[in-house]
Design an enzyme around this catalytic site. Structure first.
Site, PDB file in Angstrom:
ATOM      1  CG  ASN A   1      -4.282   3.467   2.262  1.00  0.00           C
ATOM      2  OD1 ASN A   1      -4.582   4.296   3.115  1.00  0.00           O
ATOM      3  ND2 ASN A   1      -4.627   2.194   2.352  1.00  0.00           N
ATOM      4  CD1 TRP A   2       0.163   8.338   2.693  1.00  0.00           C
ATOM      5  CD2 TRP A   2      -0.280  10.170   3.887  1.00  0.00           C
ATOM      6  NE1 TRP A   2       0.684   9.405   2.017  1.00  0.00           N
ATOM      7  CE2 TRP A   2       0.433  10.557   2.729  1.00  0.00           C
ATOM      8  CE3 TRP A   2      -0.661  11.174   4.787  1.00  0.00           C
ATOM      9  CZ2 TRP A   2       0.761  11.879   2.446  1.00  0.00           C
ATOM     10  CZ3 TRP A   2      -0.341  12.496   4.509  1.00  0.00           C
ATOM     11  CH2 TRP A   2       0.375  12.835   3.352  1.00  0.00           C
ATOM     12  CE  LYS A   3      -1.736   0.197   4.258  1.00  0.00           C
ATOM     13  NZ  LYS A   3      -1.769  -1.250   4.221  1.00  0.00           N
TER      14      LYS A   3
ATOM     15  CG  HIS B   1      -7.754  -0.953   2.238  1.00  0.00           C
ATOM     16  ND1 HIS B   1      -7.185  -1.888   3.073  1.00  0.00           N
ATOM     17  CD2 HIS B   1      -6.742  -0.457   1.488  1.00  0.00           C
ATOM     18  CE1 HIS B   1      -5.880  -1.947   2.836  1.00  0.00           C
ATOM     19  NE2 HIS B   1      -5.589  -1.097   1.878  1.00  0.00           N
TER      20      HIS B   1
ATOM     21  CD  GLU C   1      -4.792  -2.379   5.852  1.00  0.00           C
ATOM     22  OE1 GLU C   1      -5.028  -1.164   6.034  1.00  0.00           O
ATOM     23  OE2 GLU C   1      -3.725  -2.796   5.362  1.00  0.00           O
TER      24      GLU C   1
ATOM     25  CD  GLU D   1      -5.109  -2.259  -2.350  1.00  0.00           C
ATOM     26  OE1 GLU D   1      -4.134  -1.529  -2.533  1.00  0.00           O
ATOM     27  OE2 GLU D   1      -5.736  -2.282  -1.283  1.00  0.00           O
TER      28      GLU D   1
ATOM     29  N   GLY E   1       1.032  -5.234   2.539  1.00  0.00           N
ATOM     30  CA  GLY E   1       1.853  -5.064   3.729  1.00  0.00           C
ATOM     31  C   GLY E   1       2.720  -6.271   4.056  1.00  0.00           C
TER      32      GLY E   1
ATOM     33  CB  SER F   1       4.268  -5.551  -1.387  1.00  0.00           C
ATOM     34  OG  SER F   1       3.775  -6.039  -0.147  1.00  0.00           O
TER      35      SER F   1
ATOM     36  N   GLY G   1       0.582   1.493  -0.238  1.00  0.00           N
ATOM     37  CA  GLY G   1       0.445   1.680   1.200  1.00  0.00           C
ATOM     38  C   GLY G   1       1.762   2.091   1.819  1.00  0.00           C
ATOM     39  N   GLY G   2       2.450   1.129   2.427  1.00  0.00           N
ATOM     40  CA  GLY G   2       3.675   1.396   3.184  1.00  0.00           C
ATOM     41  C   GLY G   2       4.676   2.287   2.474  1.00  0.00           C
TER      42      GLY G   2
HETATM   43  C1  PEP Z   1      -2.690  -0.656   0.685  1.00  0.00           C
HETATM   44  O1  PEP Z   1      -2.779  -0.285   1.834  1.00  0.00           O
HETATM   45  O2  PEP Z   1      -3.624  -0.409  -0.097  1.00  0.00           O
HETATM   46  C2  PEP Z   1      -1.495  -1.382   0.257  1.00  0.00           C
HETATM   47  C3  PEP Z   1      -1.446  -1.838  -0.963  1.00  0.00           C
HETATM   48  O3  PEP Z   1      -0.494  -1.528   1.188  1.00  0.00           O
HETATM   49  P1  PEP Z   1       1.045  -1.948   0.902  1.00  0.00           P
HETATM   50  O4  PEP Z   1       1.507  -1.171  -0.303  1.00  0.00           O
HETATM   51  O5  PEP Z   1       1.768  -1.579   2.147  1.00  0.00           O
HETATM   52  O6  PEP Z   1       1.056  -3.405   0.625  1.00  0.00           O
END
Ligand code: PEP
Length: 266
Positions: A9-11, A95, A97, A167, A173, A213, A234-235
């Site tokens: 997920n590049w957000k 999500h 966010e 999640e 994050g 993470s 994500g990141g």
């Molecule tokens: C996500 O955005 O779905 C996520 C899990 O982010 P991260 O891996 O950065 O925690």
């Protein structure tokens, strides 16, 4: 038993140009990978260009959201048929966010899910508790509420095809990853509810992936758990080599494939 499913997920990162550069490099890095389903989710603007750059590869594309109406006066919104035509085979829905920053409710998640299914786009539905909820001992009750309301009205067949992403909000994050045991407990609980509400076939075929993470150095431990069928990253998916590493470490993590994958590309 279930083919590992790894989605990045590049957000709100990467311009169209940056996304295409990544996609071209990534496709060549993973071209010989088998036994893992691989998905990237660029921002809306880059979905089409990335899907073109990944055409005839073993990587599928997801959008990060959609709106449930087909078309109309909904400024700023994008519909399921629009993302589908742009090349998205999957869509991330609910999500944390979007729930936290944009006020998305379980009912909105459900409407989006139904819209995605109607357009033949595969939903990746996110659920997970906040730190406050975990500390109050409410984790499983929160998951029950989100899964029950989010999947309301779905048939057993469609649940079998779903990807559910567990999640925990406190792990997204933050660099704070759930332990493998915490992830397994939540995933097993969700799968148990799917079995209870939608039957054994749905529960056994639904992919339940972990997000929060995930990094190259913790994926192997997480994915060894019997109910952790992959990851939503994500990141760490923003770096092409890092994401490739995560894919490599997920390969064949769950032994011989017993159930068909979701992308049809693995
Ligand atoms: C996500 O955005 O779905 C996520 C899990 O982010 P991260 O891996 O950065 O925690």
């Amino acid at each position: 038993m279930r083919t590992p499913f790894i989605a990045g997920n590049w957000k709100m990162f990467k311009t169209v140009h940056e996304a295409v550069v990544y996609a071209k490099e990534f496709r060549s890095l993973v071209k010989d990978v088998t036994g893992v389903e691989i998905v990237v989710a660029p921002p809306f603007l880059a979905v089409h260009a990335v899907a073109e750059a990944l055409r005839n590869s073993n990587v599928a594309v997801a959008a990060q959201d959609l709106y449930w109406e087909r078309e109309g006066a909904f400024t700023g919104a994008v519909s399921a048929p629009m993302i589908k035509e742009a090349g998205a085979e999957f869509v991330i829905i609910g999500h944390s966010e979007r729930r936290r920053l944009f006020g998305e409710t379980d009912q909105a998640v459900n409407r989006k899910l139904l819209a995605a299914l109607a357009a033949n786009v595969g939903p990746i539905v996110c659920v997970g508790e906040t730190l406050e909820e975990r500390e109050a001992g409410q984790t499983l009750a929160v998951l029950d509420r989100q899964v029950r309301a989010g999947l309301d009205g779905l048939t057993a067949e469609t649940v079998a095809d779903l990807v559910v992403a567990y999640e925990p909000v406190w792990a997204i994050g933050t660099g704070k990853v759930a332990t493998a045991a915490q992830a397994q407990e939540a995933h097993a609980h969700i799968r148990g509810r799917l079995r209870q509400w939608f039957g054994a076939h749905a529960a056994d075929h639904c992919h339940i992936v972990y997000g929060g993470s995930v990094k190259p150095d913790n994926i192997a431990e997480l994915i060894q758990e019997p109910d952790v069928d992959g990851a939503l990253v994500g990141g760490a998916s923003l770096d092409v080599k890092g994401f490739w590493n995560i894919v490599m470490k997920s390969q064949h993590a769950q032994g011989p494939q017993g159930t068909p994958g979701k992308t049809g590309k693995s």
